[in-house]
Design a protein around this motif. Structure first.
Motif, PDB file in Angstrom:
ATOM      1  N   LYS A 144       0.831  -1.207   0.000  1.00  0.00           N
ATOM      2  CA  LYS A 144       0.000   0.000   0.000  1.00  0.00           C
ATOM      3  C   LYS A 144       0.867   1.260   0.000  1.00  0.00           C
ATOM      4  N   GLU A 145       1.990   1.208   0.709  1.00  0.00           N
ATOM      5  CA  GLU A 145       2.861   2.378   0.742  1.00  0.00           C
ATOM      6  C   GLU A 145       3.530   2.568  -0.625  1.00  0.00           C
ATOM      7  N   ALA A 146       3.994   1.460  -1.214  1.00  0.00           N
ATOM      8  CA  ALA A 146       4.662   1.567  -2.514  1.00  0.00           C
ATOM      9  C   ALA A 146       3.720   2.185  -3.536  1.00  0.00           C
ATOM     10  N   ARG A 147       2.471   1.740  -3.520  1.00  0.00           N
ATOM     11  CA  ARG A 147       1.519   2.298  -4.498  1.00  0.00           C
ATOM     12  C   ARG A 147       1.263   3.770  -4.224  1.00  0.00           C
ATOM     13  N   ALA A 148       1.069   4.102  -2.923  1.00  0.00           N
ATOM     14  CA  ALA A 148       0.779   5.506  -2.592  1.00  0.00           C
ATOM     15  C   ALA A 148       1.944   6.404  -3.007  1.00  0.00           C
ATOM     16  N   VAL A 149       3.159   5.975  -2.705  1.00  0.00           N
ATOM     17  CA  VAL A 149       4.312   6.807  -3.045  1.00  0.00           C
ATOM     18  C   VAL A 149       4.480   6.881  -4.559  1.00  0.00           C
ATOM     19  N   TYR A 151       2.333   6.603  -7.054  1.00  0.00           N
ATOM     20  CA  TYR A 151       1.346   7.370  -7.821  1.00  0.00           C
ATOM     21  C   TYR A 151       1.161   8.801  -7.316  1.00  0.00           C
ATOM     22  N   SER A 152       1.840   9.155  -6.201  1.00  0.00           N
ATOM     23  CA  SER A 152       1.756  10.544  -5.741  1.00  0.00           C
ATOM     24  C   SER A 152       2.944  11.315  -6.329  1.00  0.00           C
ATOM     25  N   LYS A 153       3.030  12.572  -5.961  1.00  0.00           N
ATOM     26  CA  LYS A 153       4.135  13.399  -6.443  1.00  0.00           C
ATOM     27  C   LYS A 153       5.488  12.783  -6.053  1.00  0.00           C
ATOM     28  N   GLY A 154       5.511  12.102  -4.895  1.00  0.00           N
ATOM     29  CA  GLY A 154       6.757  11.498  -4.414  1.00  0.00           C
ATOM     30  C   GLY A 154       7.358  10.524  -5.418  1.00  0.00           C
ATOM     31  N   LYS A 164      13.460  14.561   1.830  1.00  0.00           N
ATOM     32  CA  LYS A 164      12.479  14.958   2.847  1.00  0.00           C
ATOM     33  C   LYS A 164      12.344  13.886   3.924  1.00  0.00           C
ATOM     34  N   THR A 165      12.406  12.637   3.512  1.00  0.00           N
ATOM     35  CA  THR A 165      12.306  11.564   4.499  1.00  0.00           C
ATOM     36  C   THR A 165      13.581  11.530   5.343  1.00  0.00           C
ATOM     37  N   ALA A 166      14.728  11.793   4.679  1.00  0.00           N
ATOM     38  CA  ALA A 166      15.993  11.834   5.430  1.00  0.00           C
ATOM     39  C   ALA A 166      15.929  12.929   6.488  1.00  0.00           C
ATOM     40  N   LYS A 167      15.219  14.020   6.178  1.00  0.00           N
ATOM     41  CA  LYS A 167      15.111  15.121   7.147  1.00  0.00           C
ATOM     42  C   LYS A 167      14.415  14.632   8.417  1.00  0.00           C
ATOM     43  N   LEU A 168      13.363  13.838   8.241  1.00  0.00           N
ATOM     44  CA  LEU A 168      12.666  13.337   9.431  1.00  0.00           C
ATOM     45  C   LEU A 168      13.613  12.459  10.262  1.00  0.00           C
ATOM     46  N   GLY A 169      14.366  11.581   9.565  1.00  0.00           N
ATOM     47  CA  GLY A 169      15.326  10.716  10.259  1.00  0.00           C
ATOM     48  C   GLY A 169      16.380  11.531  10.985  1.00  0.00           C
ATOM     49  N   LYS A 190       4.105  19.059   9.352  1.00  0.00           N
ATOM     50  CA  LYS A 190       4.098  19.225   7.891  1.00  0.00           C
ATOM     51  C   LYS A 190       3.872  17.875   7.210  1.00  0.00           C
ATOM     52  N   THR A 191       4.457  16.817   7.781  1.00  0.00           N
ATOM     53  CA  THR A 191       4.254  15.476   7.201  1.00  0.00           C
ATOM     54  C   THR A 191       2.786  15.064   7.350  1.00  0.00           C
ATOM     55  N   ARG A 192       2.213  15.356   8.523  1.00  0.00           N
ATOM     56  CA  ARG A 192       0.801  15.019   8.737  1.00  0.00           C
ATOM     57  C   ARG A 192      -0.076  15.716   7.691  1.00  0.00           C
ATOM     58  N   MET A 193       0.282  16.970   7.399  1.00  0.00           N
ATOM     59  CA  MET A 193      -0.495  17.718   6.404  1.00  0.00           C
ATOM     60  C   MET A 193      -0.247  17.193   4.991  1.00  0.00           C
ATOM     61  N   ALA A 194       1.006  16.769   4.719  1.00  0.00           N
ATOM     62  CA  ALA A 194       1.299  16.178   3.399  1.00  0.00           C
ATOM     63  C   ALA A 194       0.483  14.890   3.235  1.00  0.00           C
ATOM     64  N   HIS A 195       0.425  14.081   4.293  1.00  0.00           N
ATOM     65  CA  HIS A 195      -0.358  12.840   4.221  1.00  0.00           C
ATOM     66  C   HIS A 195      -1.838  13.136   3.960  1.00  0.00           C
ATOM     67  N   ALA A 221      -3.777   2.451  10.500  1.00  0.00           N
ATOM     68  CA  ALA A 221      -3.029   1.185  10.525  1.00  0.00           C
ATOM     69  C   ALA A 221      -1.815   1.267   9.603  1.00  0.00           C
ATOM     70  N   ASP A 222      -2.001   1.872   8.412  1.00  0.00           N
ATOM     71  CA  ASP A 222      -0.876   1.991   7.472  1.00  0.00           C
ATOM     72  C   ASP A 222       0.279   2.763   8.113  1.00  0.00           C
ATOM     73  N   ILE A 223      -0.064   3.817   8.844  1.00  0.00           N
ATOM     74  CA  ILE A 223       1.020   4.606   9.467  1.00  0.00           C
ATOM     75  C   ILE A 223       1.788   3.730  10.457  1.00  0.00           C
ATOM     76  N   MET A 224       1.059   2.892  11.197  1.00  0.00           N
ATOM     77  CA  MET A 224       1.768   2.032  12.147  1.00  0.00           C
ATOM     78  C   MET A 224       2.602   0.959  11.435  1.00  0.00           C
ATOM     79  N   ILE A 398       2.419  20.502   1.331  1.00  0.00           N
ATOM     80  CA  ILE A 398       1.146  19.883   0.938  1.00  0.00           C
ATOM     81  C   ILE A 398       1.233  19.633  -0.565  1.00  0.00           C
ATOM     82  N   PRO A 399       1.064  18.387  -1.011  1.00  0.00           N
ATOM     83  CA  PRO A 399       1.183  18.164  -2.458  1.00  0.00           C
ATOM     84  C   PRO A 399       0.027  18.832  -3.201  1.00  0.00           C
ATOM     85  N   VAL A 400       0.330  19.267  -4.418  1.00  0.00           N
ATOM     86  CA  VAL A 400      -0.750  19.877  -5.202  1.00  0.00           C
ATOM     87  C   VAL A 400      -1.045  19.083  -6.465  1.00  0.00           C
TER      88      VAL A 400
HETATM   89  C1  HEM Z   1       5.121  12.050   2.612  1.00  0.00           C
HETATM   90  C2  HEM Z   1       7.173  10.217   6.597  1.00  0.00           C
HETATM   91  C3  HEM Z   1       3.713   6.836   6.667  1.00  0.00           C
HETATM   92  C4  HEM Z   1       2.931   7.794   1.993  1.00  0.00           C
HETATM   93  C5  HEM Z   1       5.923  11.885   3.719  1.00  0.00           C
HETATM   94  C6  HEM Z   1       6.961  12.779   4.137  1.00  0.00           C
HETATM   95  C7  HEM Z   1       7.560  12.248   5.224  1.00  0.00           C
HETATM   96  C8  HEM Z   1       6.883  11.023   5.534  1.00  0.00           C
HETATM   97  C9  HEM Z   1       8.738  12.836   6.013  1.00  0.00           C
HETATM   98  C10 HEM Z   1       7.301  14.105   3.459  1.00  0.00           C
HETATM   99  C11 HEM Z   1       8.120  13.826   2.287  1.00  0.00           C
HETATM  100  C12 HEM Z   1       7.486  14.308   1.051  1.00  0.00           C
HETATM  101  O1  HEM Z   1       6.670  15.226   1.076  1.00  0.00           O
HETATM  102  O2  HEM Z   1       7.830  13.750  -0.011  1.00  0.00           O
HETATM  103  C13 HEM Z   1       6.343   9.188   7.020  1.00  0.00           C
HETATM  104  C14 HEM Z   1       6.445   8.500   8.292  1.00  0.00           C
HETATM  105  C15 HEM Z   1       5.448   7.573   8.324  1.00  0.00           C
HETATM  106  C16 HEM Z   1       4.755   7.645   7.056  1.00  0.00           C
HETATM  107  C17 HEM Z   1       7.496   8.813   9.353  1.00  0.00           C
HETATM  108  C18 HEM Z   1       5.070   6.607   9.404  1.00  0.00           C
HETATM  109  C19 HEM Z   1       5.623   6.515  10.594  1.00  0.00           C
HETATM  110  C20 HEM Z   1       3.249   6.741   5.371  1.00  0.00           C
HETATM  111  C21 HEM Z   1       2.371   5.731   4.863  1.00  0.00           C
HETATM  112  C22 HEM Z   1       2.165   5.991   3.537  1.00  0.00           C
HETATM  113  C23 HEM Z   1       2.902   7.193   3.229  1.00  0.00           C
HETATM  114  C24 HEM Z   1       1.807   4.605   5.687  1.00  0.00           C
HETATM  115  C25 HEM Z   1       1.332   5.244   2.531  1.00  0.00           C
HETATM  116  C26 HEM Z   1       0.648   4.156   2.757  1.00  0.00           C
HETATM  117  C27 HEM Z   1       3.403   9.060   1.780  1.00  0.00           C
HETATM  118  C28 HEM Z   1       3.206   9.793   0.563  1.00  0.00           C
HETATM  119  C29 HEM Z   1       3.815  11.029   0.755  1.00  0.00           C
HETATM  120  C30 HEM Z   1       4.390  11.013   2.075  1.00  0.00           C
HETATM  121  C31 HEM Z   1       2.468   9.297  -0.671  1.00  0.00           C
HETATM  122  C32 HEM Z   1       3.835  12.218  -0.181  1.00  0.00           C
HETATM  123  C33 HEM Z   1       4.848  12.124  -1.198  1.00  0.00           C
HETATM  124  C34 HEM Z   1       4.636  13.276  -2.147  1.00  0.00           C
HETATM  125  O3  HEM Z   1       3.711  13.201  -2.931  1.00  0.00           O
HETATM  126  O4  HEM Z   1       5.384  14.242  -2.069  1.00  0.00           O
HETATM  127  N1  HEM Z   1       5.885  10.839   4.606  1.00  0.00           N
HETATM  128  N2  HEM Z   1       5.322   8.645   6.307  1.00  0.00           N
HETATM  129  N3  HEM Z   1       3.548   7.618   4.361  1.00  0.00           N
HETATM  130  N4  HEM Z   1       4.115   9.813   2.659  1.00  0.00           N
HETATM  131 FE1  HEM Z   1       4.661   9.273   4.490  1.00  0.00          FE
END
Ligand code: HEM
Length: 405
Positions: A144-149, A151-154, A164-169, A190-195, A221-224, A398-400
């Protein structure tokens, strides 16, 4: 037909209408992880696969639909520090949500967070590698994560997403992560809002509609699940490599990630109270679901090119592939079409654990100097890469739009 109608409904109503619509796609197996294992020790026990973020989602959907996301993103580029006031000019509803969501939970324990800092300082080098090549690669095996990432801007700009993910780490491991001068509150919010933005936008992507078995991505559940690919996977690897971790540091590291789950919008009743509770949840939600998908394979392929165009000879596709195989195992690497690498695969298999033990001062014989040097140099280059990723200003936004491809 029913499926199509549900999708249309979601597109028309955005995620605000999701809770009702998704009741129709209740997961096949029941959710059995007990809230007794959670931080508050109790809860309603609702299935988190049917819950998203009812505070953030409607607010962010409105920001996007009203065309205000670019302006909001621009304003928030100036907001970095936990204690910094929000910039003027945000839509009032968004400002109210953010003022509320930036508060640390009442159970925050600063002394435990100080222990987490000790842990991060001592183990920082390994942490970068684990976050990148155990957690990061594992995310390509979480369908589910692979598909979400993808097909999104990511998925369209993976390099940007990786920084951006490295920044969180980096932020979670920094000295003052959750203190007033730190940045982790901002990064999480900001991540919560991006989600929330992804939840609103992805169901509008034609690629997503055709490929996904779910309507709205990123449930509680996906976040966990992803959470377990991070701290739980870190602890699993340290155990496997026999790295001794002091009890207070282990508890501190857990605490910093519990706060992170909360700040990402996860309800307390799904956040594990202890490492044992985390293990029991990971066994239920992470271990059984990992498998390769076409989207995951493409993302993994892109991740292996991470070191391309860098003057860091050891970050080649072959070496990073060997690292992935070592971290995730043969089945996962074969599933991602990552070949065995003739030098590094056997080197890591035979020399990694002794290397770690020598580095920890727990072993001083039986490690060929050449092998030690190669692994050490690889780690050094990885740290250089990691730091270079963080040098540019990084703004989580926030992705657009979705991945147009
Ligand atoms: C965006 C971390 C869970 C999918 C992001 C970003 C961070 C992050 C730091 C911002 C990076 C960006 O905007 O590209 C996390 C953490 C998670 C989590 C720490 C859980 C502990 C998930 C899950 C999914 C997901 C469960 C999907 C099932 C995405 C997607 C983006 C994103 C699609 C936006 C990418 C984009 O379009 O720019 N996440 N994430 N994330 N995350 Fe997560």
């Amino acid at each position: 037909m029913e499926d199509l109608n549900r999708r249309r409904l979601l597109k028309a109503g955005g995620v605000v209408g999701a809770a009702g619509a998704v009741a129709a796609v209740a997961p096949a197996t029941p959710w059995t992880w007990s809230p007794a294992n959670s931080l508050p020790g109790r809860g309603a026990g609702a299935d988190p696969r049917t819950l998203w973020d009812d505070e953030a989602d409607p607010v962010i959907a409105k920001v996007i639909d009203s065309g205000q996301a670019p302006k909001v993103n621009k304003l928030l580029r100036t907001w970095h520090k936990n204690s910094q006031p929000l910039p003027a000019g945000l839509p009032p509803e968004l400002r109210d949500f953010m003022e509320h969501a930036r508060q640390l939970p009442s159970w925050t324990d600063q002394s435990k967070l100080a222990d987490a800092v000790k842990f991060n300082q001592k183990r920082g080098t390994y942490l970068g590698i684990i976050y990148g090549f155990a957690s990061g690669m594992m995310s390509t095996l979480i369908p589910k994560e692979a598909r979400a990432v993808y097909y999104s801007k990511g998925g369209w700009d993976l390099k940007d997403r990786i920084s951006k993910t490295a920044k969180l780490g980096y932020d979670i491991g920094s000295l003052n992560a959750y203190q007033p001068g730190g940045e982790m509150v901002v990064t999480c919010l900001k991540t919560r809002m991006a989600h929330a933005g992804v939840r609103h936008l992805l169901p509008q992507s034609p690629h997503w509609v055709h490929s996904a078995s779910e309507d709205v991505p990123i449930s509680q559940a996906d976040i966990m699940v992803t959470w377990h690919s991070l701290p739980t996977t870190v602890m699993r690897n340290f155990r496997k490599w026999q790295v001794p971790i002091a009890a207070d540091e282990s508890a501190g590291f857990l605490h910093s990630w519990q706060i992170t789950a909360h700040m990402l919008g996860v309800k307390g009743e799904y956040i594990p109270a202890s490492w044992n509770a985390a293990e029991s949840q990971a066994k239920q939600v992470l271990d059984p679901i990992q498998h390769p998908t076409p989207e995951g394979r493409k993302l993994a392929d892109m991740l292996l090119d991470l070191g391309m165009n860098l003057d860091l000879t050891l970050l080649s596709r072959g070496v990073l592939g060997a690292l992935t195989r070592f971290m995730l195992g043969d089945k996962a690497a074969d599933g991602l079409n990552i070949p065995r690498e003739p030098v590094w695969t056997p080197l890591l298999e035979t020399a990694w654990t002794p290397y770690v033990l020598v580095r920890e001062g727990l072993l001083n014989v039986g490690m060929p100097r050449e092998a030690y040097w190669m692994i050490d140099e690889f780690l050094r280059q990885f740290v250089l890469f990691y730091m270079s990723e963080l040098r540019m200003p990084i703004n989580i936004e926030i992705p657009v739009f979705n991945n147009p491809k």
